[in-house]
Design an enzyme around this catalytic site. Structure first.
Site, PDB file in Angstrom:
ATOM      1  N   GLY A  77       9.174  -1.469 -11.866  1.00 25.86           N
ATOM      2  CA  GLY A  77       9.469  -0.592 -12.993  1.00 25.86           C
ATOM      3  C   GLY A  77       8.492  -0.659 -14.147  1.00 25.86           C
ATOM      4  O   GLY A  77       8.886  -0.494 -15.305  1.00 25.86           O
ATOM      5  N   SER A  78       7.193  -0.828 -13.878  1.00 23.85           N
ATOM      6  CA  SER A  78       6.257  -0.866 -15.014  1.00 23.85           C
ATOM      7  C   SER A  78       6.103   0.522 -15.641  1.00 23.85           C
ATOM      8  O   SER A  78       5.960   0.639 -16.862  1.00 23.85           O
ATOM      9  CB  SER A  78       4.899  -1.445 -14.596  1.00 23.85           C
ATOM     10  OG  SER A  78       4.180  -0.556 -13.786  1.00 23.85           O
ATOM     11  N   ARG A 119      21.463  10.976   3.867  1.00 24.01           N
ATOM     12  CA  ARG A 119      20.892  11.242   2.538  1.00 24.01           C
ATOM     13  C   ARG A 119      21.827  12.044   1.658  1.00 24.01           C
ATOM     14  O   ARG A 119      21.904  11.836   0.448  1.00 24.01           O
ATOM     15  CB  ARG A 119      19.584  12.020   2.679  1.00 24.01           C
ATOM     16  CG  ARG A 119      18.447  11.160   3.142  1.00 24.01           C
ATOM     17  CD  ARG A 119      17.148  11.930   3.195  1.00 24.01           C
ATOM     18  NE  ARG A 119      16.226  11.231   4.071  1.00 24.01           N
ATOM     19  CZ  ARG A 119      15.505  10.169   3.709  1.00 24.01           C
ATOM     20  NH1 ARG A 119      15.556   9.713   2.477  1.00 24.01           N
ATOM     21  NH2 ARG A 119      14.714   9.574   4.566  1.00 24.01           N
ATOM     22  N   ARG A 122      12.608   6.631  -2.129  1.00 24.21           N
ATOM     23  CA  ARG A 122      13.463   7.392  -1.207  1.00 24.21           C
ATOM     24  C   ARG A 122      13.025   8.836  -1.233  1.00 24.21           C
ATOM     25  O   ARG A 122      12.797   9.400  -2.319  1.00 24.21           O
ATOM     26  CB  ARG A 122      14.943   7.364  -1.641  1.00 24.21           C
ATOM     27  CG  ARG A 122      15.603   6.024  -1.649  1.00 24.21           C
ATOM     28  CD  ARG A 122      15.614   5.325  -0.340  1.00 24.21           C
ATOM     29  NE  ARG A 122      16.372   5.990   0.719  1.00 24.21           N
ATOM     30  CZ  ARG A 122      16.263   5.690   2.018  1.00 24.21           C
ATOM     31  NH1 ARG A 122      15.411   4.769   2.412  1.00 24.21           N
ATOM     32  NH2 ARG A 122      17.001   6.315   2.899  1.00 24.21           N
ATOM     33  N   LEU A 164      13.818  12.624  -1.185  1.00 25.40           N
ATOM     34  CA  LEU A 164      15.003  13.384  -1.609  1.00 25.40           C
ATOM     35  C   LEU A 164      15.086  14.680  -0.795  1.00 25.40           C
ATOM     36  O   LEU A 164      14.062  15.253  -0.430  1.00 25.40           O
ATOM     37  CB  LEU A 164      14.892  13.693  -3.107  1.00 25.40           C
ATOM     38  CG  LEU A 164      14.931  12.437  -3.993  1.00 25.40           C
ATOM     39  CD1 LEU A 164      14.434  12.736  -5.391  1.00 25.40           C
ATOM     40  CD2 LEU A 164      16.337  11.833  -4.029  1.00 25.40           C
ATOM     41  N   ASN A 185       7.541  13.265 -11.165  1.00 26.77           N
ATOM     42  CA  ASN A 185       7.169  12.087 -10.367  1.00 26.77           C
ATOM     43  C   ASN A 185       5.773  11.655 -10.789  1.00 26.77           C
ATOM     44  O   ASN A 185       4.965  12.476 -11.224  1.00 26.77           O
ATOM     45  CB  ASN A 185       7.163  12.438  -8.876  1.00 26.77           C
ATOM     46  CG  ASN A 185       6.798  11.243  -8.008  1.00 26.77           C
ATOM     47  OD1 ASN A 185       7.285  10.126  -8.237  1.00 26.77           O
ATOM     48  ND2 ASN A 185       5.941  11.442  -7.022  1.00 26.77           N
ATOM     49  N   HIS A 201       2.361   9.748  -9.229  1.00 29.17           N
ATOM     50  CA  HIS A 201       1.750   9.397  -7.946  1.00 29.17           C
ATOM     51  C   HIS A 201       0.389   8.744  -8.221  1.00 29.17           C
ATOM     52  O   HIS A 201      -0.396   9.263  -9.026  1.00 29.17           O
ATOM     53  CB  HIS A 201       1.571  10.656  -7.095  1.00 29.17           C
ATOM     54  CG  HIS A 201       0.993  10.361  -5.745  1.00 29.17           C
ATOM     55  ND1 HIS A 201       1.727   9.749  -4.754  1.00 29.17           N
ATOM     56  CD2 HIS A 201      -0.242  10.561  -5.234  1.00 29.17           C
ATOM     57  CE1 HIS A 201       0.963   9.590  -3.691  1.00 29.17           C
ATOM     58  NE2 HIS A 201      -0.235  10.076  -3.951  1.00 29.17           N
ATOM     59  N   GLU A 248      -1.596   5.291 -15.526  1.00 26.98           N
ATOM     60  CA  GLU A 248      -0.242   5.815 -15.277  1.00 26.98           C
ATOM     61  C   GLU A 248       0.621   5.605 -16.517  1.00 26.98           C
ATOM     62  O   GLU A 248       1.382   6.480 -16.925  1.00 26.98           O
ATOM     63  CB  GLU A 248       0.400   5.110 -14.081  1.00 26.98           C
ATOM     64  CG  GLU A 248      -0.274   5.397 -12.756  1.00 26.98           C
ATOM     65  CD  GLU A 248       0.422   4.729 -11.573  1.00 26.98           C
ATOM     66  OE1 GLU A 248       1.649   4.578 -11.592  1.00 26.98           O
ATOM     67  OE2 GLU A 248      -0.287   4.357 -10.615  1.00 26.98           O
TER      68      GLU A 248
END
Ligand code: GRF
Length: 224
Positions: A16-17, A69, A95, A97, A111, A113, A178
């Site tokens: 979780g950085s 799912r 996960r 989705l 998101n 990446h 990021e």
């Protein structure tokens, strides 16, 4: 700026950085999003402890105990509704989705990446960039659409690939970027300062890590 802060959930699976960088940004009273929930599909995710220490509501929805799912996502959805969530940030959420969940949150789910999309979708991005010998690598924040690691790009940061890099050192420098662009991108979306035209985000942001251009043999100082 909007006069209400957008209630944001961060979905994680691990350390979780990126989540921490969003929490730090949201501490600023003028930041247009507040982190209202951190949710993990892995109850042991280290990021959950960090969120709790920062007095943020947390939830663990262990995907392994749900058959399929859809059932897992039904519980996610209920949690998100319970916490009156407006926006979702995926931050190392491992996960996939379903299309229907993604469509339900289209335009409201982001998101991050670790590559310059559309290059290097999927896993092991730093290793693959090094194997291809690219000289510029980086990271991307994008809206989530049903196709993995696709969707309109909100922010990108570029990082030079150095001759001395391995996946570890390159990954560290990409991660630093990021942590810069994710809070910036969430801020833009929460403040409604970006809009999607066709597949392009207008008002998007870019960041380039600066290193001077040195061409061996040309730019090196001569002796004597
Ligand atoms: C980051 O590299 C992010 O780009 C990718 O997963 C990693 C998560 O790292 N999606 P962290 O949990 O935010 O530290």
């Amino acid at each position: 700026m909007r006069n209400t802060r957008r209630r944001t959930a961060i979905l994680i699976s691990g350390r979780g950085s990126n989540m921490a960088s969003l929490i730090a940004a949201a501490k600023h009273p003028e930041y247009p999003a507040e982190i209202a929930l951190v949710l993990s599909n892995r109850p042991e995710a280290a990021g959950l402890d960090y969120a709790r220490e920062h007095h943020i509501a947390t939830a663990a929805v262990d995907h392994k105990i749900y058959a399929g799912r859809e059932n897992f996502e039904a519980v996610l959805q209920r949690m998100l509704e319970m916490h009156r969530i407006d926006l979702i940030c995926l931050a190392g959420f491992m996960r996939l989705l379903t299309g229907s969940f993604t469509q339900r949150w289209q335009g409201r789910m982001l998101n991050i990446h670790p590559a310059l999309l559309p290059s290097y979708k999927g896993l092991h991005t730093h290793e693959r960039a090094l194997a291809d010998g690219v000289k510029i690598h980086g990271c991307t924040v994008h809206y989530v659409v049903p196709e993995m690691d696709s969707g309109p790009i909100i922010a990108q940061a570029a990082v030079p690939v150095l001759d001395t890099d391995d996946a570890g050192s390159l990954g560290v420098r990409v991660l630093e970027q990021e942590h810069i662009i994710y809070p910036r991108a969430l801020g833009l979306v929460a403040d409604e300062r970006v809009k999607i035209e066709n597949n392009r985000v207008v008002g998007a942001c870019t960041h380039v890590e600066h290193t001077p251009l040195v061409v061996p043999g040309f730019d090196e100082e001569e002796d004597g």
